[in-house]
Scaffold this motif. Structure first.
Motif, PDB file in Angstrom:
ATOM      1  N   SER A 222       0.807  -1.227   0.000  1.00 28.97           N
ATOM      2  CA  SER A 222       0.000   0.000   0.000  1.00 28.97           C
ATOM      3  C   SER A 222       0.835   1.270   0.000  1.00 28.97           C
ATOM      4  O   SER A 222       0.293   2.380   0.033  1.00 28.97           O
ATOM      5  N   ILE A 223       2.161   1.133  -0.015  1.00 26.28           N
ATOM      6  CA  ILE A 223       3.068   2.292  -0.029  1.00 26.28           C
ATOM      7  C   ILE A 223       3.616   2.469  -1.441  1.00 26.28           C
ATOM      8  O   ILE A 223       3.933   1.496  -2.130  1.00 26.28           O
TER       9      ILE A 223
ATOM     10  N   ARG B  64       2.996   8.653   5.617  1.00 18.67           N
ATOM     11  CA  ARG B  64       2.675   9.014   7.001  1.00 18.67           C
ATOM     12  C   ARG B  64       1.215   8.721   7.326  1.00 18.67           C
ATOM     13  O   ARG B  64       0.893   8.126   8.352  1.00 18.67           O
ATOM     14  N   TRP B  65       0.332   9.067   6.383  1.00 20.86           N
ATOM     15  CA  TRP B  65      -1.096   8.869   6.612  1.00 20.86           C
ATOM     16  C   TRP B  65      -1.523   7.417   6.453  1.00 20.86           C
ATOM     17  O   TRP B  65      -2.552   7.007   6.996  1.00 20.86           O
TER      18      TRP B  65
ATOM     19  N   ASN C   7       2.140  17.564   0.188  1.00 19.18           N
ATOM     20  CA  ASN C   7       3.248  16.611   0.013  1.00 19.18           C
ATOM     21  C   ASN C   7       4.529  17.285  -0.482  1.00 19.18           C
ATOM     22  O   ASN C   7       5.194  16.800  -1.404  1.00 19.18           O
ATOM     23  N   GLY C   8       4.858  18.431   0.124  1.00 21.49           N
ATOM     24  CA  GLY C   8       6.082  19.138  -0.218  1.00 21.49           C
ATOM     25  C   GLY C   8       5.974  20.054  -1.420  1.00 21.49           C
ATOM     26  O   GLY C   8       6.944  20.747  -1.761  1.00 21.49           O
ATOM     27  N   ARG C   9       4.823  20.080  -2.097  1.00 25.57           N
ATOM     28  CA  ARG C   9       4.620  20.957  -3.253  1.00 25.57           C
ATOM     29  C   ARG C   9       3.802  22.166  -2.821  1.00 25.57           C
ATOM     30  O   ARG C   9       2.770  22.038  -2.176  1.00 25.57           O
ATOM     31  N   ARG C  10       4.281  23.358  -3.201  1.00 28.02           N
ATOM     32  CA  ARG C  10       3.552  24.595  -2.898  1.00 28.02           C
ATOM     33  C   ARG C  10       2.776  25.014  -4.146  1.00 28.02           C
ATOM     34  O   ARG C  10       3.360  25.373  -5.171  1.00 28.02           O
ATOM     35  N   LEU C  11       1.454  24.916  -4.068  1.00 28.73           N
ATOM     36  CA  LEU C  11       0.594  25.136  -5.220  1.00 28.73           C
ATOM     37  C   LEU C  11       0.007  26.537  -5.206  1.00 28.73           C
ATOM     38  O   LEU C  11      -0.449  27.020  -4.159  1.00 28.73           O
ATOM     39  N   ASN C  12       0.014  27.197  -6.393  1.00 34.40           N
ATOM     40  CA  ASN C  12      -0.661  28.484  -6.498  1.00 34.40           C
ATOM     41  C   ASN C  12      -2.161  28.257  -6.730  1.00 34.40           C
ATOM     42  O   ASN C  12      -2.632  27.117  -6.782  1.00 34.40           O
TER      43      ASN C  12
ATOM     44  N   ARG D 229      13.804   8.736   6.228  1.00 34.41           N
ATOM     45  CA  ARG D 229      12.936   9.865   6.602  1.00 34.41           C
ATOM     46  C   ARG D 229      11.608   9.820   5.863  1.00 34.41           C
ATOM     47  O   ARG D 229      10.605  10.357   6.347  1.00 34.41           O
ATOM     48  N   ASN D 230      11.586   9.178   4.680  1.00 30.00           N
ATOM     49  CA  ASN D 230      10.361   9.157   3.889  1.00 30.00           C
ATOM     50  C   ASN D 230       9.224   8.403   4.567  1.00 30.00           C
ATOM     51  O   ASN D 230       8.064   8.562   4.191  1.00 30.00           O
TER      52      ASN D 230
END
Length: 516
Positions: free
Chosen positions: A267-268, A291-292, A408-413, A282-283
């Motif tokens: 499932s990962i 994580r979830w 998830n580490g992405r900064r979305l506009n 760390r992942n």
């Protein structure tokens, strides 16, 4: 024939050739187990897709590379055709025994194997296998020939990663439209810049985990043949078993708990597995989906344990935890293994309604995108929750404010947020629409009063989520023909996340769509 049809035909031919390879490899099983009478059926089953595949690829060798539309049609049509071709071994082996050809020295026919003389049952089993669903038309898997036990496990193992991913790894060349086909199978994340290298790495990881899983199950007491088959179907989160009552047959807490990490591995997402194997641990907590996976599997297990313990479904807290943890992880990873059956404890279909619906929740959400699981996927559920919060918080900011949403580490506009939220909302909405249609059909055709509403919701969610847990509805006799056809469609759209199938159906019903 126009360019679009040539492209689609050529790439379908490649998929058929890969399938033929799987069938010819499977000839080793009747050789090892002495089931020589099954070999002609496998040979014929392999020659059929090989011949058609060779004809298509050689005729349309110079076809153009696929675009996004072609990729979706190839994926949807390819999976459906693979299920059809994959049903031929079930059909031919069943009829070989049914006819009792003396020259082949066939064994006695069983009721379980005889079910596959019905072509619809054979196609159902094949579609369930390749899509990693695990719902079955067998009454007792233990009496199936070893050849068919293997074929059921093998197609789930391959289907877990993906038929197109396999084809790309074996037959595709760099720059041959591999990216388009890879993405059409509901995948997007890469491990390497090259798609061919990415899918080859995925298969190496999958092979490594398969051998580790076999070893683990064998060490905790599962017989070797069972360990091989259940490691393949557990890691691929498929759920086919070689025993009559799935994992409940072993009635072993050690085997139950050994299967939990195997199902969780499936499932990962594969890119996360790759980074962890490279030493970047760390992942396990920095990757949002991973994580979830652990958070919601743990929360679901605790909630389910509390429900079945408080309602006195089980006498002790440990027993409640044992069966709840297994059933919820099996549902949420879409593995479909089952330990809650009447022969050893309390059947899942007789659990309290709130407990069954908790399991349904796990089946609907699923695990991480980019893994072997079905369902809506965790990243979409999280995107919807974060997107809703983002929109509500708009009220508290001035119109001139520049806001970004981090996923998830992405900064979305704003535009990217709208696109991601829209995609997640569309898939989620369509998922529930077809869930509702499946429920309506089942309620219409099943005998009144025989099954509860939660049983029906459970069964349809299991088919469409590609899970395989059953409340007792699915079977060669218990599920009417219309129900089997409906579940075939549910399993098909569930594996490809709906859109490619709808695009293909539009192209078929409005023929001009394929050329635009």
């Amino acid at each position: 024939m126009n360019d679009a049809m040539e492209t689609i035909s050529r790439d379908l031919g490649r998929i058929f050739q890969a399938l033929a390879g799987l069938l010819f490899v499977s000839l080793l099983i009747p050789l090892v187990w002495g089931e020589y009478w099954a070999m002609p059926a496998l040979i014929v089953s392999g020659l059929l897709p090989l011949g058609i595949g060779y004809l298509l690829t050689s005729t349309f060798r110079e076809a153009t590379q696929p675009g996004k539309l072609h990729g979706m049609i190839i994926a949807a049509t390819g999976w459906f055709c693979v299920a059809l071709f994959g049903s031929v071994p079930f059909l031919l082996i069943a009829w070989t025994v049914e006819l009792g050809l003396p020259v082949l020295e066939t064994p006695a026919q069983t009721e379980t194997l005889a079910a596959f003389t019905n072509p619809l049952n054979a196609v159902f089993e094949s579609m369930s296998g390749f899509t990693g669903t695990g719902l079955t038309m067998t009454d007792n898997e233990e009496v199936l020939p070893r050849t068919l036990q293997w074929w059921r496990s093998f197609i789930e193992w391959v289907g877990g990663v993906g038929v197109i991913v396999l084809t790309t790894a074996i037959l595709a060349r760099p720059g041959s439209g591999s990216l388009t086909l890879y993405e059409s199978e509901a995948r997007s994340e890469r491990i390497h810049p090259s798609i061919v290298s990415t899918v080859q790495t995925i298969w190496w990881i999958f092979l490594l985990f398969t051998f580790v899983s076999i070893l683990l199950l064998w060490v905790v007491g599962m017989p070797l043949w069972g360990a091989i088959n259940h490691a393949m179907t557990g890691l691929s989160t498929g759920g086919f078993s070689i025993t009559d009552n799935s994992i409940a047959t072993y009635d072993s807490a050690a085997i139950d708990f050994a299967l939990l990490p195997i199902m969780l591995l499936g499932s990962i997402a594969f890119p996360v597995h790759y980074l962890i194997l490279q030493g970047d641990l760390r992942n396990l907590y920095t990757d949002l989906q991973t994580r979830w996976v652990f958070i919601y599997m743990s929360a679901g297990t605790l909630a389910l344990t509390a429900l079945v313990y408080v309602t006195e479904t089980y006498d002790t807290l440990f027993t409640a935890f044992r069966y709840s943890s297994f059933q919820f992880v099996s549902a949420a990873t879409c593995a479909g293994f089952q330990t809650a059956v009447d022969s050893t404890n309390v059947a899942l279909g007789r659990w309290p309604a709130q407990a069954q619906l908790t399991v349904v929740f796990g089946m609907i959400v699923g695990g991480a995108a980019g893994s072997t699981v079905g369902g809506i996927k965790l990243i979409r559920a999280l995107t919807l929750l974060k997107g809703i919060r983002f929109r509500i918080m708009d009220v508290f900011y001035p119109k001139t404010a520049v806001r970004r949403l981090e996923i998830n580490g992405r900064r979305l506009n704003e535009q990217e947020v709208r696109q991601e939220f829209e995609e997640a909302a569309i898939i989620g909405f369509l998922w529930f629409v077809f869930l509702g249609i499946g429920m309506f059909v089942l309620l219409l055709i099943l005998p009144q009063g025989e099954y509860t509403l939660e049983n029906v919701i459970f069964e349809v969610a299991s088919a469409q989520g590609n899970v395989g847990l059953s409340a007792g509805i699915t079977g060669p006799e218990s599920l009417p023909t219309l129900g089997k056809l409906m579940f075939l469609f549910n399993m098909w759209i569930g594996r490809l996340e709906i859109i490619p199938v709808l695009v293909t159906l539009r192209a078929i019903f409005r023929r001009g769509g394929i050329y635009q």
